[in-house]
Motif scaffolding. Structure first.
Motif, PDB file in Angstrom:
ATOM      1  N   PRO A   6       0.850  -1.202   0.000  1.00 34.22           N
ATOM      2  CA  PRO A   6       0.000   0.000   0.000  1.00 34.22           C
ATOM      3  C   PRO A   6       0.881   1.246   0.000  1.00 34.22           C
ATOM      4  CG  PRO A   6      -0.026  -1.051   2.155  1.00 34.22           C
ATOM      5  CD  PRO A   6       0.744  -1.948   1.243  1.00 34.22           C
ATOM      6  N   PRO A   7       0.360   2.311  -0.558  1.00 32.90           N
ATOM      7  CA  PRO A   7       1.174   3.543  -0.587  1.00 32.90           C
ATOM      8  C   PRO A   7       1.415   4.055   0.834  1.00 32.90           C
ATOM      9  CG  PRO A   7      -1.064   3.975  -1.371  1.00 32.90           C
ATOM     10  CD  PRO A   7      -0.932   2.488  -1.170  1.00 32.90           C
ATOM     11  N   ARG A   8       2.571   4.687   1.019  1.00 32.19           N
ATOM     12  CA  ARG A   8       2.905   5.217   2.349  1.00 32.19           C
ATOM     13  C   ARG A   8       2.105   6.483   2.617  1.00 32.19           C
ATOM     14  NH1 ARG A   8       8.271   4.081   4.830  1.00 32.19           N
ATOM     15  NH2 ARG A   8       8.518   1.921   4.240  1.00 32.19           N
ATOM     16  N   ILE A   9       1.751   6.642   3.894  1.00 32.36           N
ATOM     17  CA  ILE A   9       1.006   7.842   4.291  1.00 32.36           C
ATOM     18  C   ILE A   9       2.030   8.907   4.662  1.00 32.36           C
ATOM     19  CG2 ILE A   9      -0.632   8.807   5.932  1.00 32.36           C
ATOM     20  CD1 ILE A   9      -1.808   5.979   6.197  1.00 32.36           C
ATOM     21  N   THR A  10       1.926  10.015   3.987  1.00 34.00           N
ATOM     22  CA  THR A  10       2.884  11.100   4.223  1.00 34.00           C
ATOM     23  C   THR A  10       2.353  12.029   5.313  1.00 34.00           C
ATOM     24  OG1 THR A  10       1.888  12.538   2.580  1.00 34.00           O
ATOM     25  CG2 THR A  10       3.597  11.003   1.792  1.00 34.00           C
ATOM     26  N   ASP A  11       3.227  12.911   5.789  1.00 33.87           N
ATOM     27  CA  ASP A  11       2.822  13.906   6.788  1.00 33.87           C
ATOM     28  C   ASP A  11       1.757  14.822   6.213  1.00 33.87           C
ATOM     29  OD1 ASP A  11       4.483  12.892   8.705  1.00 33.87           O
ATOM     30  OD2 ASP A  11       6.154  14.261   8.256  1.00 33.87           O
ATOM     31  N   ASP A  13      -0.539  13.957   4.018  1.00 28.15           N
ATOM     32  CA  ASP A  13      -1.803  13.194   4.055  1.00 28.15           C
ATOM     33  C   ASP A  13      -2.407  13.235   5.455  1.00 28.15           C
ATOM     34  OD1 ASP A  13      -1.565  12.482   1.380  1.00 28.15           O
ATOM     35  OD2 ASP A  13      -0.576  10.560   1.834  1.00 28.15           O
ATOM     36  N   ARG A  14      -1.574  13.101   6.477  1.00 28.53           N
ATOM     37  CA  ARG A  14      -2.066  13.138   7.858  1.00 28.53           C
ATOM     38  C   ARG A  14      -2.679  14.504   8.179  1.00 28.53           C
ATOM     39  NH1 ARG A  14       2.761  10.061   8.740  1.00 28.53           N
ATOM     40  NH2 ARG A  14       2.196   7.952   9.404  1.00 28.53           N
ATOM     41  N   ARG A  15      -1.989  15.575   7.780  1.00 28.96           N
ATOM     42  CA  ARG A  15      -2.480  16.923   8.037  1.00 28.96           C
ATOM     43  C   ARG A  15      -3.812  17.167   7.330  1.00 28.96           C
ATOM     44  NH1 ARG A  15      -3.019  21.335   5.681  1.00 28.96           N
ATOM     45  NH2 ARG A  15      -1.856  20.820   3.817  1.00 28.96           N
ATOM     46  N   LEU A  16      -3.926  16.753   6.076  1.00 32.81           N
ATOM     47  CA  LEU A  16      -5.179  16.918   5.332  1.00 32.81           C
ATOM     48  C   LEU A  16      -6.318  16.144   6.008  1.00 32.81           C
ATOM     49  CD1 LEU A  16      -3.950  16.693   1.628  1.00 32.81           C
ATOM     50  CD2 LEU A  16      -4.937  18.685   2.762  1.00 32.81           C
ATOM     51  N   PHE A  17      -6.014  14.953   6.482  1.00 28.48           N
ATOM     52  CA  PHE A  17      -7.035  14.135   7.161  1.00 28.48           C
ATOM     53  C   PHE A  17      -7.518  14.834   8.428  1.00 28.48           C
ATOM     54  CE2 PHE A  17      -8.168  10.820  10.268  1.00 28.48           C
ATOM     55  CZ  PHE A  17      -9.219  10.218   9.586  1.00 28.48           C
ATOM     56  N   ARG A  18      -6.585  15.320   9.281  1.00 28.44           N
ATOM     57  CA  ARG A  18      -6.962  15.993  10.532  1.00 28.44           C
ATOM     58  C   ARG A  18      -7.757  17.268  10.254  1.00 28.44           C
ATOM     59  NH1 ARG A  18      -1.427  14.749  12.250  1.00 28.44           N
ATOM     60  NH2 ARG A  18      -1.566  12.812  13.399  1.00 28.44           N
ATOM     61  N   ASP A  19      -7.382  18.013   9.225  1.00 28.16           N
ATOM     62  CA  ASP A  19      -8.120  19.224   8.855  1.00 28.16           C
ATOM     63  C   ASP A  19      -9.538  18.871   8.414  1.00 28.16           C
ATOM     64  OD1 ASP A  19      -5.929  20.769   9.432  1.00 28.16           O
ATOM     65  OD2 ASP A  19      -5.325  21.044   7.322  1.00 28.16           O
ATOM     66  N   ALA A  20      -9.694  17.742   7.711  1.00 29.02           N
ATOM     67  CA  ALA A  20     -11.005  17.346   7.189  1.00 29.02           C
ATOM     68  C   ALA A  20     -11.941  16.864   8.289  1.00 29.02           C
ATOM     69  CB  ALA A  20     -10.855  16.257   6.127  1.00 29.02           C
ATOM     70  N   ILE A  21     -11.420  16.150   9.281  1.00 28.33           N
ATOM     71  CA  ILE A  21     -12.316  15.605  10.300  1.00 28.33           C
ATOM     72  C   ILE A  21     -12.469  16.504  11.509  1.00 28.33           C
ATOM     73  CG2 ILE A  21     -11.914  13.205   9.634  1.00 28.33           C
ATOM     74  CD1 ILE A  21     -10.190  12.970  12.165  1.00 28.33           C
ATOM     75  N   GLY A  22     -11.601  17.426  11.731  1.00 31.79           N
ATOM     76  CA  GLY A  22     -11.719  18.361  12.851  1.00 31.79           C
ATOM     77  C   GLY A  22     -11.235  17.743  14.153  1.00 31.79           C
ATOM     78  N   GLU A  23     -11.732  18.341  15.245  1.00 31.24           N
ATOM     79  CA  GLU A  23     -11.323  17.883  16.572  1.00 31.24           C
ATOM     80  C   GLU A  23     -11.825  16.472  16.838  1.00 31.24           C
ATOM     81  OE1 GLU A  23      -9.585  19.265  19.236  1.00 31.24           O
ATOM     82  OE2 GLU A  23      -8.898  20.696  17.705  1.00 31.24           O
TER      83      GLU A  23
END
Length: 183
Positions: A6-11, A13-23
């Protein structure tokens, strides 16, 4: 075949995910539900089978005078030469498969015979043995499975002939059945 990694999750990608889901609020761990005591097993099918025996015996259209315990079975469909039945009785056909009906009630035996003969024809087996027993424990009802087997085989279009087996193959407690060829 080896699966691709599977493709590696980059920093990023993590930041975009946290911004999308919120607190995110963590939940406290939950205790498992209390164990409940399971009820004791109840033999419902056995009781139903035992209760059905009396009505099955009454519904069997069986006349003990027509079929005695030691009586040999024999049948040849119209239009076939009598030598086929003689050859069957002499054991001149090779038995390709066998079904044992011992310990079955009439309903289970009937379903087993239908399925067994269908499988045999599908596999191209022309000669089979069905062990129905001699009905020694059937008491006044007579040999229930023997009578059922006799009746069923006479009504089937795919059965050319059948006869009680030779002594070494089960005698009057089994029948050798010759089936039509699969087309």
């Amino acid at each position: 075949m080896k699966r691709p990694n599977p493709p590696r999750i980059t920093d990023e990608d993590r930041r975009l995910f946290r911004d999308a889901i919120g607190e995110v609020q963590r939940l406290a761990p939950m205790a498992p539900p209390p164990a409940t005591e399971r009820p004791a097993p109840h033999p419902r099918m056995f009781e139903a089978d035992e209760a059905a025996v009396a009505s099955e015996l009454l519904d069997m259209d069986f006349d003990p005078a027509t079929l005695e315990v030691g009586e040999e079975l024999g049948y040849l469909r119209d239009g076939y030469p009598p030598r086929l039945l003689r050859q069957l009785k002499r054991g001149q056909f090779s038995v390709g498969d066998e079904l044992d009906l011992h310990q079955m009630n009439a309903a289970a035996a009937q379903a087993s015979i239908v399925a067994f003969l269908a499988e045999a024809r599908q596999a191209g087996v022309r000669c089979v043995r069905i062990v129905h027993g001699k009905g020694l424990r059937s008491k006044a009802a007579g040999p229930v499975l023997k009578a059922l087997t006799d009746r069923m085989l006479r009504r089937r279009d795919d059965v050319i002939a059948f006869a009680s087996a030779r002594a070494a193959q089960g005698g009057t407690g089994a029948v050798i059945v010759l089936l039509k060829e699969q087309k």
